[in-house]
Design a protein around this motif. Structure first.
Motif, PDB file in Angstrom:
ATOM      1  N   SER A   1       0.894  -1.137  -0.194  1.00 31.81           N
ATOM      2  CA  SER A   1      -0.099   0.130  -0.115  1.00 31.81           C
ATOM      3  C   SER A   1       0.892   1.386   0.002  1.00 31.81           C
ATOM      4  CB  SER A   1      -0.911  -0.185   1.210  1.00 31.81           C
ATOM      5  OG  SER A   1      -0.179   0.081   2.360  1.00 31.81           O
ATOM      6  N   GLN A   2       2.191   1.126  -0.443  1.00 31.91           N
ATOM      7  CA  GLN A   2       3.303   2.200  -0.340  1.00 31.91           C
ATOM      8  C   GLN A   2       3.564   2.481  -2.048  1.00 31.91           C
ATOM      9  OE1 GLN A   2       5.930   0.939   2.763  1.00 31.91           O
ATOM     10  NE2 GLN A   2       4.795   2.432   3.952  1.00 31.91           N
ATOM     11  N   VAL A   3       3.785   3.779  -1.998  1.00 36.03           N
ATOM     12  CA  VAL A   3       4.436   4.394  -3.195  1.00 36.03           C
ATOM     13  C   VAL A   3       6.022   4.408  -3.161  1.00 36.03           C
ATOM     14  CG1 VAL A   3       4.813   6.057  -4.972  1.00 36.03           C
ATOM     15  CG2 VAL A   3       2.412   5.528  -3.966  1.00 36.03           C
ATOM     16  N   VAL A   4       6.888   3.823  -3.714  1.00 35.95           N
ATOM     17  CA  VAL A   4       8.239   3.583  -3.485  1.00 35.95           C
ATOM     18  C   VAL A   4       8.959   4.556  -4.624  1.00 35.95           C
ATOM     19  CG1 VAL A   4      10.449   2.319  -3.206  1.00 35.95           C
ATOM     20  CG2 VAL A   4       8.184   1.472  -2.405  1.00 35.95           C
ATOM     21  N   LEU A   5       9.515   5.657  -4.451  1.00 32.38           N
ATOM     22  CA  LEU A   5      10.395   6.523  -5.494  1.00 32.38           C
ATOM     23  C   LEU A   5      11.787   5.945  -5.338  1.00 32.38           C
ATOM     24  CD1 LEU A   5       8.986   9.963  -4.529  1.00 32.38           C
ATOM     25  CD2 LEU A   5       8.190   8.383  -6.332  1.00 32.38           C
TER      26      LEU A   5
ATOM     27  N   SER B   1       3.016   6.688   2.018  1.00 32.50           N
ATOM     28  CA  SER B   1       1.743   6.140   2.316  1.00 32.50           C
ATOM     29  C   SER B   1       0.416   6.891   1.692  1.00 32.50           C
ATOM     30  CB  SER B   1       1.661   5.622   3.637  1.00 32.50           C
ATOM     31  OG  SER B   1       2.712   4.674   3.940  1.00 32.50           O
ATOM     32  N   ASN B   2      -0.597   6.473   1.505  1.00 32.88           N
ATOM     33  CA  ASN B   2      -1.716   7.132   1.061  1.00 32.88           C
ATOM     34  C   ASN B   2      -2.333   7.971   2.279  1.00 32.88           C
ATOM     35  OD1 ASN B   2      -4.138   8.187   0.211  1.00 32.88           O
ATOM     36  ND2 ASN B   2      -4.519   6.440  -1.153  1.00 32.88           N
TER      37      ASN B   2
ATOM     38  N   GLY C   1       5.273  10.902   3.257  1.00 36.16           N
ATOM     39  CA  GLY C   1       6.237   9.767   3.699  1.00 36.16           C
ATOM     40  C   GLY C   1       7.615  10.666   3.998  1.00 36.16           C
ATOM     41  N   THR C   2       8.653   9.715   3.990  1.00 37.15           N
ATOM     42  CA  THR C   2       9.864  10.186   4.133  1.00 37.15           C
ATOM     43  C   THR C   2      11.138   9.615   3.009  1.00 37.15           C
ATOM     44  OG1 THR C   2      10.338   8.228   5.578  1.00 37.15           O
ATOM     45  CG2 THR C   2       9.622  10.505   6.697  1.00 37.15           C
ATOM     46  N   THR C   3      12.019  10.517   2.863  1.00 32.68           N
ATOM     47  CA  THR C   3      13.102  10.043   2.071  1.00 32.68           C
ATOM     48  C   THR C   3      13.959   9.048   2.710  1.00 32.68           C
ATOM     49  OG1 THR C   3      14.747  11.923   2.718  1.00 32.68           O
ATOM     50  CG2 THR C   3      13.247  12.274   0.904  1.00 32.68           C
ATOM     51  N   SER C   4      14.880   8.373   2.140  1.00 35.98           N
ATOM     52  CA  SER C   4      15.834   7.661   2.825  1.00 35.98           C
ATOM     53  C   SER C   4      16.728   8.377   3.858  1.00 35.98           C
ATOM     54  CB  SER C   4      16.785   6.785   1.897  1.00 35.98           C
ATOM     55  OG  SER C   4      17.385   7.523   1.033  1.00 35.98           O
ATOM     56  N   GLY C   5      16.806   9.723   3.485  1.00 35.04           N
ATOM     57  CA  GLY C   5      17.667  10.450   4.567  1.00 35.04           C
ATOM     58  C   GLY C   5      16.688  11.026   5.714  1.00 35.04           C
TER      59      GLY C   5
ATOM     60  N   GLN D   1      13.968  13.060   5.560  1.00 34.43           N
ATOM     61  CA  GLN D   1      13.289  14.165   5.286  1.00 34.43           C
ATOM     62  C   GLN D   1      11.845  14.109   4.927  1.00 34.43           C
ATOM     63  OE1 GLN D   1      15.178  16.593   2.050  1.00 34.43           O
ATOM     64  NE2 GLN D   1      15.341  18.261   3.606  1.00 34.43           N
ATOM     65  N   SER D   2      11.040  14.685   5.492  1.00 39.21           N
ATOM     66  CA  SER D   2       9.359  14.529   4.967  1.00 39.21           C
ATOM     67  C   SER D   2       9.125  14.663   3.480  1.00 39.21           C
ATOM     68  CB  SER D   2       8.453  15.322   5.785  1.00 39.21           C
ATOM     69  OG  SER D   2       8.611  16.560   5.611  1.00 39.21           O
ATOM     70  N   VAL D   3       8.273  14.180   3.116  1.00 39.46           N
ATOM     71  CA  VAL D   3       7.895  14.202   1.452  1.00 39.46           C
ATOM     72  C   VAL D   3       6.389  14.177   1.143  1.00 39.46           C
ATOM     73  CG1 VAL D   3       8.332  13.516  -0.918  1.00 39.46           C
ATOM     74  CG2 VAL D   3      10.084  13.299   0.826  1.00 39.46           C
ATOM     75  N   SER D   4       5.840  14.963   0.574  1.00 35.68           N
ATOM     76  CA  SER D   4       4.324  15.006   0.250  1.00 35.68           C
ATOM     77  C   SER D   4       4.411  15.015  -1.273  1.00 35.68           C
ATOM     78  CB  SER D   4       3.729  16.401   0.760  1.00 35.68           C
ATOM     79  OG  SER D   4       3.874  16.587   2.245  1.00 35.68           O
ATOM     80  N   LEU D   5       3.414  14.036  -1.700  1.00 38.65           N
ATOM     81  CA  LEU D   5       3.011  13.857  -3.162  1.00 38.65           C
ATOM     82  C   LEU D   5       1.546  14.234  -3.426  1.00 38.65           C
ATOM     83  CD1 LEU D   5       4.612  12.834  -5.774  1.00 38.65           C
ATOM     84  CD2 LEU D   5       3.584  10.448  -5.067  1.00 38.65           C
ATOM     85  N   TYR D   6       1.264  15.146  -4.208  1.00 43.24           N
ATOM     86  CA  TYR D   6      -0.258  15.482  -4.274  1.00 43.24           C
ATOM     87  C   TYR D   6      -0.296  16.020  -5.462  1.00 43.24           C
ATOM     88  CZ  TYR D   6       1.607  20.024  -3.472  1.00 43.24           C
ATOM     89  OH  TYR D   6       2.537  21.081  -3.648  1.00 43.24           O
ATOM     90  N   ARG D   7      -1.751  15.996  -6.257  1.00 42.95           N
ATOM     91  CA  ARG D   7      -2.143  16.769  -7.150  1.00 42.95           C
ATOM     92  C   ARG D   7      -2.997  17.625  -7.070  1.00 42.95           C
ATOM     93  NH1 ARG D   7      -3.463  11.243 -11.001  1.00 42.95           N
ATOM     94  NH2 ARG D   7      -1.252  11.211 -11.618  1.00 42.95           N
TER      95      ARG D   7
END
Length: 180
Positions: A143-147, A159-160, A168-172, A174-180
């Protein structure tokens, strides 16, 4: 023998003259046909280059109340149901296209396609800061998106968070948001 040479020279002259005539088709029916006028060259001018403004900030995530309001508890002790974001199933087809990204205080765009690529499917980031700039692939894992980067290493896991928003977070870290 001289007559043969004269005949050969005459034949050569006739062939040379025949080669000078136009064999192109005539569209007007006569020999007074004009060829089309030459086209004017494209106008030339200066090309300007400016920096684009940054993308707009991400929309705020839907708020989920964790404690009931004080007046609800006083009104009869009943607590209202907790509202949560509806996190639907993550599908590859639902992720295809352009996405806005917020990471490390910066905003950028990521484009995701269903073209096979190292570590999953093809992705391209534009103007992203930090590790997110290395994104060149993506995939769905449960249920996760992996970049991922060009070597197939995970850059971020998201995660949704409801609707068309992923957090989610980067491997380092840092927080990440993906949106439309």
């Amino acid at each position: 023998m001289t007559q043969m040479i004269r005949m050969g020279l005459g034949l050569a002259a006739a062939l040379a003259l025949a080669g000078c005539q136009s064999a192109a088709p005539s569209f007007g029916g006569g020999s007074n046909v004009r060829s089309p006028a030459p086209l004017r060259p494209a106008p030339t001018g200066q090309v300007y280059s400016n920096q684009l403004p940054p993308p707009p900030p991400p929309p705020a995530a839907p708020m989920t109340p964790t404690t009931p309001p004080a007046d609800a508890a006083a009104a009869g002790g009943q607590t209202p149901p907790t509202q949560t974001a509806s996190a639907g199933p993550v599908t590859r087809e639902g992720l295809v296209g352009a996405w806005r990204v917020s990471s490390g205080g910066g905003n950028c765009q990521i484009f995701m396609a269903l073209t096979q690529w190292t570590g999953g499917y093809r992705a391209a980031s534009r103007g992203c800061p930090g590790q997110v700039a290395d994104v060149s692939a993506w995939d769905v894992s449960g249920s996760q998106v992996v970049l991922k980067d060009s070597s197939g290493s995970t850059v971020a896991t998201l995660s949704n968070a409801g609707g068309t928003r992923y957090e989610g977070t980067t491997s380092g870290g840092q927080s990440v948001s993906l949106y439309r």
